[in-house]
Design a protein around this motif. Structure first.
Motif, mmCIF file in Angstrom:
data_model
loop_
_atom_site.group_PDB
_atom_site.id
_atom_site.type_symbol
_atom_site.label_atom_id
_atom_site.label_comp_id
_atom_site.label_asym_id
_atom_site.label_seq_id
_atom_site.Cartn_x
_atom_site.Cartn_y
_atom_site.Cartn_z
ATOM 1 N N PHE A 221 23.063 44.123 38.300
ATOM 2 C CA PHE A 221 22.845 43.354 37.296
ATOM 3 C C PHE A 221 23.650 44.298 35.710
ATOM 4 N N LYS A 222 24.308 44.422 35.782
ATOM 5 C CA LYS A 222 24.610 45.423 34.452
ATOM 6 C C LYS A 222 26.402 45.077 34.686
ATOM 7 N N ARG A 223 27.001 44.294 35.656
ATOM 8 C CA ARG A 223 28.267 44.032 35.926
ATOM 9 C C ARG A 223 28.370 42.267 35.741
ATOM 10 N N LYS A 224 27.080 41.310 36.497
ATOM 11 C CA LYS A 224 26.568 40.059 37.154
ATOM 12 C C LYS A 224 27.468 39.583 35.327
ATOM 13 N N LYS A 225 27.087 39.517 35.205
ATOM 14 C CA LYS A 225 27.823 38.145 33.594
ATOM 15 C C LYS A 225 29.316 38.686 33.587
ATOM 16 N N TYR A 226 29.425 39.673 34.172
ATOM 17 C CA TYR A 226 31.237 39.010 33.362
ATOM 18 C C TYR A 226 31.438 38.933 35.281
ATOM 19 N N ILE A 227 31.363 39.149 36.055
ATOM 20 C CA ILE A 227 31.375 38.925 37.435
ATOM 21 C C ILE A 227 31.779 37.353 37.857
ATOM 22 N N HIS A 228 30.397 36.893 37.152
ATOM 23 C CA HIS A 228 29.996 34.826 37.055
ATOM 24 C C HIS A 228 31.664 34.376 36.139
ATOM 25 N N GLU A 229 31.938 35.547 35.259
ATOM 26 C CA GLU A 229 32.852 34.625 33.906
ATOM 27 C C GLU A 229 33.833 34.443 34.374
ATOM 28 N N GLN A 230 34.232 35.888 34.996
ATOM 29 C CA GLN A 230 35.678 35.664 36.541
ATOM 30 C C GLN A 230 35.574 34.355 36.897
ATOM 31 N N ILE A 231 34.881 34.300 37.666
ATOM 32 C CA ILE A 231 34.328 32.608 39.227
ATOM 33 C C ILE A 231 34.580 32.115 38.142
ATOM 34 N N GLU A 232 34.311 31.604 37.362
ATOM 35 C CA GLU A 232 34.151 30.491 36.401
ATOM 36 C C GLU A 232 35.399 30.230 35.919
ATOM 37 N N GLN A 233 36.185 30.886 35.620
ATOM 38 C CA GLN A 233 37.282 31.121 35.019
ATOM 39 C C GLN A 233 38.808 30.743 35.869
ATOM 40 N N SER A 234 37.856 31.288 37.971
ATOM 41 C CA SER A 234 38.826 31.027 38.605
ATOM 42 C C SER A 234 39.945 29.688 38.313
ATOM 43 N N LYS A 235 41.228 30.135 39.025
ATOM 44 C CA LYS A 235 42.897 29.473 38.265
ATOM 45 C C LYS A 235 43.051 28.001 39.864
ATOM 46 N N VAL A 236 42.415 28.763 40.849
ATOM 47 C CA VAL A 236 42.376 27.974 42.520
ATOM 48 C C VAL A 236 41.216 28.444 43.069
ATOM 49 N N ASP A 237 40.918 26.874 43.753
ATOM 50 C CA ASP A 237 39.623 27.707 44.494
ATOM 51 C C ASP A 237 40.521 26.869 46.134
ATOM 52 N N HIS A 238 40.940 28.230 47.174
ATOM 53 C CA HIS A 238 41.380 28.196 48.272
ATOM 54 C C HIS A 238 40.378 26.937 48.767
ATOM 55 N N GLN A 239 39.138 26.945 49.133
ATOM 56 C CA GLN A 239 37.794 25.966 49.203
ATOM 57 C C GLN A 239 38.340 26.404 51.374
ATOM 58 N N LEU A 240 38.356 27.443 51.924
ATOM 59 C CA LEU A 240 38.012 28.594 53.217
ATOM 60 C C LEU A 240 37.034 27.650 53.849
ATOM 61 N N SER A 241 36.835 27.584 54.545
ATOM 62 C CA SER A 241 35.723 26.943 55.270
ATOM 63 C C SER A 241 35.051 28.485 55.303
ATOM 64 N N LEU A 242 33.876 28.455 55.667
ATOM 65 C CA LEU A 242 33.851 30.162 55.999
ATOM 66 C C LEU A 242 33.756 30.823 57.694
ATOM 67 N N THR A 243 34.189 30.082 58.636
ATOM 68 C CA THR A 243 34.988 29.682 59.609
ATOM 69 C C THR A 243 36.002 30.738 59.415
ATOM 70 N N SER A 244 36.575 30.127 58.498
ATOM 71 C CA SER A 244 37.980 30.754 57.726
ATOM 72 C C SER A 244 37.684 32.152 57.142
ATOM 73 N N ILE A 245 36.830 32.151 56.417
ATOM 74 C CA ILE A 245 36.730 33.519 55.907
ATOM 75 C C ILE A 245 36.846 34.597 57.144
ATOM 76 N N TYR A 246 35.331 33.828 57.741
ATOM 77 C CA TYR A 246 35.266 35.265 58.766
ATOM 78 C C TYR A 246 35.987 35.422 59.582
ATOM 79 N N LYS A 247 36.802 35.206 59.632
ATOM 80 C CA LYS A 247 38.076 34.872 60.562
ATOM 81 C C LYS A 247 39.164 36.343 60.598
ATOM 82 N N GLU A 248 39.606 35.161 59.122
ATOM 83 C CA GLU A 248 39.881 36.515 57.735
ATOM 84 C C GLU A 248 39.842 37.730 58.014
#
Length: 546
Positions: A221-248
């Protein structure tokens, strides 16, 4: 993140893990005094299956998630790691709940695997109902702990080790306080049964997990805001499926999970074979006492030098991946060489010293109730700390070199030999048979990992063999000195009470340390092995400066 900050975080996590292990050792002394060795055996009956199922439910998730999140964060893709985190919370909640149901309802079917049906009716020792109750009480923790693992892994993936470190220590502290308070209250104040007390002691795993989870939620809860700011500033989105994510994720997790299960899997084999093989020799109560000593009380003492050795050498292991990846063979071999030397230099004398001082050590820490059997088992079991340390470190080196499959093969070979020889050796040698079977299994495992490191890192073991031989000579001289002191103390202050065991233990440890460190210093072996960390040990450097 800078290398210095990452190293600082790694050191904080290592220190927290070490502190957690030491706390896990210290509480066993008063706990044993409250519930006795049969109570400790009952605790192990519940805790060993719980540990195995917990590992299967989490499958090495903290480190695997950490590696996954760190990889995609480095690519500027914070969104993919966060998607894993959100879905992982659901997956871990489901897997944890199913693991809880499995262990809870399997409890009555596990008991016959631990103790034969014909032994239930014997009044001495633990009853069928006590064992079922204990297994079911510890199973509740499986609902929470897997969820914690995903949160810890996510923070570590952001190179933030503090949440994991603090939550580990808090979890252990809460667990220990609850164990000692509840068992003392039930046994000493309410005059309740040992079975009831131990059942609630295993429930402490759930209570401790609540404490650890509270810490992690506070950080979130202390870091939630900072983490979401990082997510919004993502330069790339690999758009991996959940299947691909869990295989890796599974590709990362499985090797980590299986190697981390080494000691619990060995204990699981003992759980299902020890009593059945030893009860015909010793009887039910004595067999349970021997199992408690072998799997818990003596085992806890043995883990102390292992924790010290791996804590000092673990700082080298993260750099092995970089050296191997960049094909810097000179640096890689230097790192492996230093890791081996630190482990051997610290663990061999500790193993020898524990073996020589087995009786005063057991008497001082656990009292006189099971003094003879405890000292007997510890004397033969103590050297296993060297084997535990070597396998843990060589497996980590192979993981750093991305050759983790050889660590898994090594573990499989060792477990197969342990399984094949355990029952027979127990029936022939009694409790020491389990010790011998563990030596056989670990020797085979270490043989495989040592061979694999030699092959893939092109590592030459000539220097290590020479150093090991010298360390063994020094440890042998130390053992003679300590033995003489110990025998003299036995004549002056015979061990008849717990208090009278301390002088022999203390003087033996001091004399042993002085002899070994003096020999190590005079030969400059200590300086060559530990001089980079403790410059005062390096005689050659002192002469140059002089």
């Amino acid at each position: 993140m800078s290398d210095s900050k990452l190293m600082r975080g790694t050191m904080v996590l290592t220190a927290a893990t070490f502190a957690s292990k030491i706390l896990g050792l210290i509480y066993i002394f008063p706990f044993t005094a409250i519930v006795g060795s049969t109570g400790i055996a009952l605790y192990q009956y519940g805790y060993i299956p719980y540990t195995i199922l917990l590992s299967l439910a989490t499958l090495g998730v903290p480190l695997a998630v950490s590696k996954f999140v760190s990889k995609y964060n480095a690519l500027g893709d914070y969104r993919t790691g966060h998607r894993l985190f959100k879905s992982g919370l659901i997956v871990m909640s489901i897997s944890g709940f199913f693991a809880f149901l499995l262990l809870y309802f399997a409890a009555p079917y596990l008991v016959p695997l631990i103790i034969d049906k014909m032994d239930y009716s014997i009044s001495e020792g633990n009853s069928f109902e006590d064992i079922v109750f204990t297994i079911r009480m510890v199973s509740v923790a499986l609902i929470i702990v897997p969820v914690m693992s995903i949160v810890r892994g996510y923070f570590q993936g952001h190179q933030s080790m503090g949440p994991t470190a603090v939550s580990q220590v808090v979890e252990q502290l809460v667990r220990i306080v609850f164990i000692l308070a509840i068992t003392y209250s039930i046994v000493q104040i309410m005059n309740g049964s040992i079975g009831l007390a131990v059942g609630f002691a295993t429930f402490a795993a759930f209570v401790g997990a609540l404490g650890g989870l509270a810490v992690l939620l506070t950080y979130w809860f202390k870091r939630k805001k900072y983490i979401h700011e990082q997510i919004e500033q993502s330069k790339v989105d690999h758009q991996l499926s959940l299947t691909s994510i869990y295989k890796e994720l599974i590709k990362y997790a499985l090797p980590l999970s299986f190697v981390g299960l080494a000691i619990p899997l060995y204990q699981l084999i003992d759980l299902f074979t020890f009593n059945k093989s030893v009860i015909p020799i010793l009887g039910k109560e004595e067999s349970e006492v021997a199992f408690a000593i072998f799997s818990a009380t003596a085992h806890k003492i043995i883990l102390i030098p292992m924790a010290l050795a791996t804590a000092l050498s673990i700082t080298l292991l993260p750099t092995i991946t970089k050296s191997y990846t960049t094909n810097d063979k000179v640096l890689l071999q230097k790192q492996i060489d230093q890791t081996y030397q630190v482990i051997l230099f610290l663990t061999i004398p500790a193993a020898v010293g524990m073996s020589v001082l087995a009786y005063p050590a057991f008497g001082a820490l656990y009292g006189m109730t099971d003094f003879e059997m405890g000292g007997y088992i510890l004397r033969y079991y103590a050297p296993i700390t060297l084997f535990f340390s070597l396998f843990a470190v060589t497996a980590s080196i192979l993981q750093g070199m991305n050759k983790q499959k050889y660590a898994i093969i090594a573990l499989g070979v060792g477990l197969a030999l342990k399984l094949l020889t355990n029952s027979w050796l127990l029936s022939v040698l009694g409790p020491i048979g389990g010790v011998v079977a563990t030596y056989i299994g670990y020797t085979a495992s270490i043989g495989v990992t040592v061979w694999a490191i030699g092959k893939f890192a092109e590592f030459n073991y000539t220097l290590i063999a020479k150093r090991a031989f010298l360390i063994l000579i020094f440890a042998g001289v130390m053992a003679v000195g300590v033995s003489i002191v110990n025998m003299g103390m036995q004549m002056l202050v015979p061990i008849t009470t717990q208090i009278r065991a301390f002088p022999s233990l203390f003087l033996g440890v001091v004399v042993g340390a002085v002899i070994y460190l003096y020999l190590g210093y005079r030969s400059n072996l200590a300086g060559q092995v530990l001089g980079a960390r403790f410059s005062f040990l390096n005689k050659k450097k002192q002469r140059q400066e002089g």
